[in-house]
Design an enzyme around this catalytic site. Structure first.
Site, PDB file in Angstrom:
ATOM      1  N   HIS A 213       0.829  -1.226   0.000  1.00 45.57           N
ATOM      2  CA  HIS A 213       0.000   0.000   0.000  1.00 45.57           C
ATOM      3  C   HIS A 213       0.861   1.273   0.000  1.00 45.57           C
ATOM      4  CE1 HIS A 213      -3.006  -3.055   0.711  1.00 45.57           C
ATOM      5  NE2 HIS A 213      -2.278  -3.476   1.716  1.00 45.57           N
TER       6      HIS A 213
ATOM      7  N   GLU B   2      -1.655   0.381   8.067  1.00 38.90           N
ATOM      8  CA  GLU B   2      -0.876  -0.717   7.507  1.00 38.90           C
ATOM      9  C   GLU B   2       0.297  -0.198   6.681  1.00 38.90           C
ATOM     10  OE1 GLU B   2      -3.082  -3.335   4.931  1.00 38.90           O
ATOM     11  OE2 GLU B   2      -1.313  -4.550   4.454  1.00 38.90           O
TER      12      GLU B   2
ATOM     13  N   HIS C  90       2.852  -7.062   4.456  1.00 37.82           N
ATOM     14  CA  HIS C  90       1.508  -6.560   4.757  1.00 37.82           C
ATOM     15  C   HIS C  90       1.129  -6.824   6.207  1.00 37.82           C
ATOM     16  CE1 HIS C  90       0.021  -5.738   0.586  1.00 37.82           C
ATOM     17  NE2 HIS C  90       1.090  -6.479   0.305  1.00 37.82           N
TER      18      HIS C  90
ATOM     19  N   GLU D  51       1.475 -11.615   5.672  1.00 40.37           N
ATOM     20  CA  GLU D  51       0.590 -10.820   6.520  1.00 40.37           C
ATOM     21  C   GLU D  51       1.152 -11.003   7.919  1.00 40.37           C
ATOM     22  OE1 GLU D  51      -1.748  -8.925   5.400  1.00 40.37           O
ATOM     23  OE2 GLU D  51      -2.589  -9.780   3.562  1.00 40.37           O
TER      24      GLU D  51
HETATM   25 ZN   LIG Z   1      -2.110  -5.225   2.764  1.00 38.58          ZN
END
Ligand SMILES: [Zn+2]
Length: 273
Positions: A68, A106, A161, A238
């Protein structure tokens, strides 16, 4: 007591890493006894470890994709443009990512871990290609995120992430790997090998394996453009569930971010040596 144990663990990890790197490096192997003989003070320990580690990733290229970007939410039209997801369908260029309940984004977390990881890898002589180095803009799109690693002919690429699952009690990390039967099957074997090393390494951060996604922390995915479009071995991680208060409080701490970077670095060193 906890601080002392933590220091011992860090030192043991550093010694293990340096010995792994040197034992299989193409440069002349370092004798562990040399480490002992020159380790006369804490400052010497640190510089000795760095010197040995510097050679272990020489000539290797690693692509780091910090998930992101800070400007994504303010550029919804750009972010929502449809791009090739590599599996015959189109998908949004990117998303704005998730955030903790306290508003820790994030994109901030992923950049922090990515920069910590970049520093560790560069200290070992690796060439590091960063998808982004700040949170000022939007994107790039998933197509470009994959292309950056491809164009660099990265030996391994990793997309970092934090998950955003609102179901009660869901927590932990998981590694996303290419499906062996998908368009990216060619990179699946190496990616899966790295993914397993990463899963095994990442538990040392104290973050548990996900209790809601994947199997033992590994989840094959065929819908991620960042994996489908990659021509080099690649995984996503993640690092935890930012919507879970326990995970979020870990993820916003610099200590956890540094140990996450160290765990990823350790897996990369193992994979590339
Ligand atoms: Zn993400």
């Amino acid at each position: 007591m906890n601080k002392f144990l933590g220091l011992v663990l860090v030192l043991l990890t550093a010694l293990l890493l340096s010995s792994c790197g040197s034992s299989s490096s193409t440069s002349p192997p370092e004798d562990p006894s040399t480490i002992e003989s020159t380790t006369t003070a804490p400052t010497t320990t640190s510089s000795t470890t760095t010197t040995i580690a510097r050679h272990s990733l020489s000539g290797k290229v690693i692509a780091i994709d910090a998930g992101h970007n800070g400007g994504n939410a303010a550029h919804s039209a750009d972010i929502n443009q449809l791009v090739d997801a590599g599996n015959g369908v189109t998908k949004a260029c990117d998303t704005s990512g998730t955030a903790s309940n306290e508003g820790y984004a994030e994109y901030e977390f992923t950049l922090s871990v990515s920069k910590d990881l970049q520093a560790l890898l560069q200290a070992q002589g690796a060439t590091v290609v960063m998808v982004r180095t700040d949170s000022a803009g939007w994107g790039p799109c998933i197509t470009q995120r994959a292309k950056i690693g491809n164009d660099a002919h990265a030996d391994i690429a990793i997309s970092i992430h934090g998950d955003g699952n609102d179901s009660a009690g869901t927590r932990g990390f998981h590694v996303l790997v290419p499906q062996t039967t998908n368009v990216n099957a060619a990179i699946a074997p190496a990616s899966n090998r790295f993914g397993t090393l990463l899963r095994d390494s990442f538990v040392t951060t104290g973050m548990p394996v996900s209790n809601y996604l994947g199997t033992n922390g590994i989840m094959p995915r065929g819908d991620l453009g960042g994996l489908n479009l990659s021509t080099v071995p690649k995984v996503f991680i993640e690092c935890g569930n930012m919507r879970n208060a326990t995970d979020a409080s870990m993820m916003r701490s610099g200590t956890f971010q540094q140990s996450a970077a160290a765990a990823i670095d350790a897996a990369i060193v193992q994979f590339l040596n």
